[in-house]
Enzyme design. Sequence first.
Site, PDB file in Angstrom:
ATOM      1  N   ARG A  94       0.835  -1.215   0.000  1.00 52.38           N
ATOM      2  CA  ARG A  94       0.000   0.000   0.000  1.00 52.38           C
ATOM      3  C   ARG A  94       0.866   1.259   0.000  1.00 52.38           C
ATOM      4  NH1 ARG A  94      -4.528   0.566   4.551  1.00 52.38           N
ATOM      5  NH2 ARG A  94      -2.709   1.061   5.821  1.00 52.38           N
ATOM      6  N   LYS A 147      -2.693   6.909   1.114  1.00 49.65           N
ATOM      7  CA  LYS A 147      -2.442   7.189   2.544  1.00 49.65           C
ATOM      8  C   LYS A 147      -1.345   8.252   2.603  1.00 49.65           C
ATOM      9  CE  LYS A 147      -2.200   4.636   6.881  1.00 49.65           C
ATOM     10  NZ  LYS A 147      -3.288   5.305   7.563  1.00 49.65           N
ATOM     11  N   GLU A 153     -16.252   6.187   5.687  1.00 51.59           N
ATOM     12  CA  GLU A 153     -15.461   5.498   6.728  1.00 51.59           C
ATOM     13  C   GLU A 153     -15.434   6.392   7.949  1.00 51.59           C
ATOM     14  OE1 GLU A 153     -11.384   5.060   5.414  1.00 51.59           O
ATOM     15  OE2 GLU A 153     -11.303   7.088   4.656  1.00 51.59           O
TER      16      GLU A 153
HETATM   17  N1  PMP Z   1      -9.338   4.699   7.034  1.00 58.99           N
HETATM   18  C1  PMP Z   1      -8.430   5.657   7.297  1.00 58.99           C
HETATM   19  C2  PMP Z   1      -8.726   7.053   6.875  1.00 58.99           C
HETATM   20  C3  PMP Z   1      -7.242   5.337   7.965  1.00 58.99           C
HETATM   21  O1  PMP Z   1      -6.334   6.280   8.216  1.00 58.99           O
HETATM   22  C4  PMP Z   1      -7.015   3.997   8.352  1.00 58.99           C
HETATM   23  C5  PMP Z   1      -5.728   3.635   9.030  1.00 58.99           C
HETATM   24  N2  PMP Z   1      -5.663   4.135  10.318  1.00 58.99           N
HETATM   25  C6  PMP Z   1      -8.002   3.041   8.078  1.00 58.99           C
HETATM   26  C7  PMP Z   1      -9.137   3.426   7.395  1.00 58.99           C
HETATM   27  C8  PMP Z   1      -7.804   1.613   8.466  1.00 58.99           C
HETATM   28  O2  PMP Z   1      -6.805   1.035   7.681  1.00 58.99           O
HETATM   29  P1  PMP Z   1      -5.839  -0.104   8.235  1.00 58.99           P
HETATM   30  O3  PMP Z   1      -6.714  -1.235   8.647  1.00 58.99           O
HETATM   31  O4  PMP Z   1      -4.963  -0.437   7.094  1.00 58.99           O
HETATM   32  O5  PMP Z   1      -5.093   0.486   9.378  1.00 58.99           O
END
Ligand code: PMP
Length: 290
Positions: free
Chosen positions: A50, A149, A182
């Site tokens: 990622r 990200k 989200e």
């Molecule tokens: N959405 C956002 C905006 C995030 O920053 C994150 C990570 N903290 C997630 C979802 C969850 O992703 P992951 O399971 O890869 O940590």
Amino acid sequence: MKIYLNGDLVAKEDAKISVFDHGLLYGDGVFEGIRLYNGCVFKLEEHLERLEYSAKAILLDLPLKREQFKKAVCDTCLANDLQNGYVRLVVTRGPGHLGLTPDGCGPGNVIIIADDIQLYPEELYKNGLKIISVPTRRINASALPPAIKSLNYLNNILAKIEAKKVGYQEALMLNDKGEIAECTGDNVFIISKGVIFTPPLDAGSLRGITRGAVIDLAEELGFPCREQALTRYDLWTADECFLTGTAAEVIPCVEVDHREVGNGVPGAMTQQLIDLFRQKVLTDGEHLTQ
Ligand code: PMP
């Protein structure tokens, strides 16, 4: 504490970068948050993939290859005698001029911080979290794909502040169509009539690594799971709800917008997913190696 900075492990006080770094000036860079459980790094390949995709999307050349990142992550955890914790891996555009253009920036700074983490108190994993939808919408994919990200988290920070101001720890973010995107740092799932639903990525969510792990666990448990656009109404009327994220892990959610989810306690299917997730993180990680 030792911080990895461009190939060296330096004391926290000495971990310094230029004020001209575009990571600081413009949020121009990418990052990952990764977990370490019992000396094993969870889903390291997925996180590094990622990171590579995020960097490619913003036309940032990563200074290290996948194997070098792996070694750097391991070295940082070992240098800090860490067996359990959270690893923050950051790559900035590097120092440049005061203008926006990345021309002349670089080399990018690679920073790795490995530390303890407890995002939410254990009590919330037992009793569940309460969330609220906020006015700030998740940034439109045509403006900046939420799948990247990047170091620019202002969109999520504004939402977080809005939730905190009205007494909630986490905000539910909608996209510009009013669908569920989200939370500020977590993906959202609901369960209705025995079926698990989560918004598709094009609703404006990050491709969460924990989200992916939970989709796999649902299959293992024989729980039907679908990616589907969701509205606030779907959350208000769901039987169960939970959030997923590297820092938060899998956490039940028992109230959305002042409406109890189900009967206001963490649901049975959510609990099974949490239990299996907690087993997997102990067995599925990649051992720290020198
Ligand atoms: N959405 C956002 C905006 C995030 O920053 C994150 C990570 N903290 C997630 C979802 C969850 O992703 P992951 O399971 O890869 O940590």
